[in-house]
Design an enzyme around this catalytic site. Structure first.
Site, short mmCIF file in Angstrom:
data_model
loop_
_atom_site.label_atom_id
_atom_site.label_comp_id
_atom_site.label_asym_id
_atom_site.label_seq_id
_atom_site.Cartn_x
_atom_site.Cartn_y
_atom_site.Cartn_z
N ASN A 213 0.83 -1.29 0.20
CA ASN A 213 0.07 0.06 -0.04
C ASN A 213 0.80 1.14 0.15
OD1 ASN A 213 0.54 0.81 2.82
ND2 ASN A 213 -0.38 -1.15 3.33
N LYS A 292 8.76 -17.43 -10.74
CA LYS A 292 7.89 -16.28 -10.93
C LYS A 292 6.76 -16.51 -11.98
CE LYS A 292 8.33 -12.34 -14.31
NZ LYS A 292 8.97 -11.76 -15.38
N LYS A 340 -13.40 1.00 15.85
CA LYS A 340 -11.99 0.28 16.09
C LYS A 340 -11.65 0.18 17.40
CE LYS A 340 -10.72 0.17 11.34
NZ LYS A 340 -9.98 0.52 10.27
N LYS A 344 -11.15 -3.36 19.01
CA LYS A 344 -9.87 -3.97 19.16
C LYS A 344 -9.07 -3.41 20.68
CE LYS A 344 -8.73 -3.38 14.16
NZ LYS A 344 -7.74 -3.86 13.35
#
Ligand code: PMT
Length: 409
Positions: A213, A292, A340, A344
């Site tokens: 990301n 690969k 959250k 969490k």
């Protein structure tokens, strides 16, 4: 912390261009920067560069003024500059400048300012290795050190003169962090061990491809740097990023979510405060092919498995540690952060809107976040550099801990 007024003295060496990056790095840390350039420095870089970066007039000479009144005013300008700034940073500090400072010469604005300056002085030498090693330079440095000036030693590497050795100006980010440490006399994190995670994780698809990301690690590294500056022992567990390790921080490199999980768990018991800034991949390919994958004309589908949720796992097992998660959201940031926080079992969530592209969130130097806490508070932190935001997050962590202790007693 209030903005710290810094005067940046730029000497005449090839590294003068790096002083522009230093001005920026200081401003990112909440300093105001006023620049003084020697005549030789102006041969390397235009004053306009610093004026544009800092938004302030650059002082280029002792007697640059034209009218009698201006000359009179400018003749005491070095005293005014000395009085209104808390730190004088000289970068690059050439052999000539160091010699002048050591012997009390006052031949131009910068050396006159040096004599008049009563705040902290940070000198960042840069020169050819033979000049650096010359006994004259080393004796001048010993004199300056003995008088209390702080020296950021040059680094080893390839020099502009084509040789390799010690003499390269220290990295501007390192210098700026050093200046902040020299100034920040708050040691309110002394005795704490702060575990920070930063950056992305990389989940391999085959030996050459991966899922990742946009996280650059800047937010997490800023938290690590700010915590170390305030006296904490800092363990920084970082995914693959290109940032230099902040000074005084134990850096553990990882690639995948599983490696980050293992590294976090092996250091968890040492931590008193945990700040989970990392953008951990939520899915990975369980069986990575050893070779690969060849391209074909066929559609390729990937079946991904969830990665371990490190934050949730810490939330399940934490004792009296203070647990801070982040939430990167593209909408409903406060509501998602609150969700959250509960799911969490965190003490604080830093909600970060990452959908818009106006210079906050992933990759940028700035951020704008909202803190939601176990005590029910919602605290927006307006747009500022990630380093300033990091300091504010730490302030709120300490306040929150006091509030949680008060509510338990
Ligand atoms: O690195 P920069 O370019 O400076 O960008 C900063 C940032 C945008 C990455 C940062 O400010 C931020 O928002 N970090 C959280 C990113 C994220 O993954 O958010 P999330 O909502 O998906 O995850 C919530 C929390 O759970 C996070 O603390 C994350 O570290 C944690 N998590 C997530 C998944 C997982 N498998 N394990 C986790 O511990």
């Amino acid at each position: 912390m209030e903005p710290v007024p810094v005067v940046l003295g730029v000497g005449g060496g090839i590294a003068a261009y790096k002083a522009a990056e230093l001005a920026r790095a200081l401003m990112e840390r909440g300093c105001t920067v006023e620049t003084v350039m020697t005549a030789a420095a102006q041969e390397f870089v235009q004053p306009l560069t610093f004026a544009a970066l800092t938004g302030r007039k650059v002082i280029t000479s002792m007697f640059g003024a034209r009218t009698a009144d201006e000359v009179l005013a400018s003749s005491v300008e070095h005293i005014a500059v000395a009085q209104r700034n808390r730190v004088l940073v000289v970068a690059p500090a050439t052999a000539n400048l160091l010699a002048g400072f050591a012997h009390g010469l006052a031949g131009d604005f910068l050396s006159t300012l040096y004599l008049a300056f009563q705040g902290r002085v940070v000198l960042c030498p840069a020169m050819n290795t033979a000049m650096w090693e010359h006994p004259a330079t080393q004796e001048n440095l010993a004199t300056l050190r003995r008088r209390g000036d702080l020296i950021v030693d040059p680094e080893a590497g390839e020099l502009a003169c084509g040789t390799v050795g010690v003499g390269r100006l220290a990295d501007p980010q390192r210098i700026a962090a050093f200046v902040m440490r020299a100034l920040d006399d708050r040691r309110d994190l002394e005795g704490e061990t702060v575990l920070v995670t930063a950056g992305p994780t990389r989940e391999p698809l085959d030996p050459v491809r991966f899922i990742s990301n946009r996280s650059s690690g800047k937010m997490g590294y800023a938290v690590a740097e700010a915590a170390a500056a305030r006296g904490a022992r800092v363990i920084l567990i970082s995914g693959p990023v290109t940032l230099p390790a902040p000074d005084g921080v134990t850096l553990v490199h990882v690639q995948t979510a599983r490696e980050m999980y293992d590294a976090v768990m092996s250091h968890l018991d040492e931590a008193t405060i945990i700040v989970k800034t990392a953008a951990v991949a939520d899915y990975h390919l369980a069986d990575v092919p050893p070779q690969k994958v060849k391209k074909t004309a066929m559609r390729l589908s990937l079946e991904l498995d969830p990665t371990p949720d490190i934050l949730a796992e810490i939330g399940r097992h934490k004792h009296d540690q203070l647990l801070v998660g982040f939430a990167a959201e593209t909408e409903n940031v406060t509501a998602e952060a609150r969700r959250k926080l509960k799911s969490k079992n965190c003490d604080m969530i830093v909600g970060n809107l990452v959908s818009h592209s106006d210079g906050v969130g992933f990759e940028s130097d700035n951020n704008e976040v909202v803190l939601v806490t176990r005590t029910g508070e919602t605290i927006p932190l307006p747009l500022a550099s990630k380093l300033v935001i990091a300091g504010q997050i730490l302030d709120h962590i300490l306040k929150l801990r006091l509030a949680l202790h008060a509510s338990q007693s």
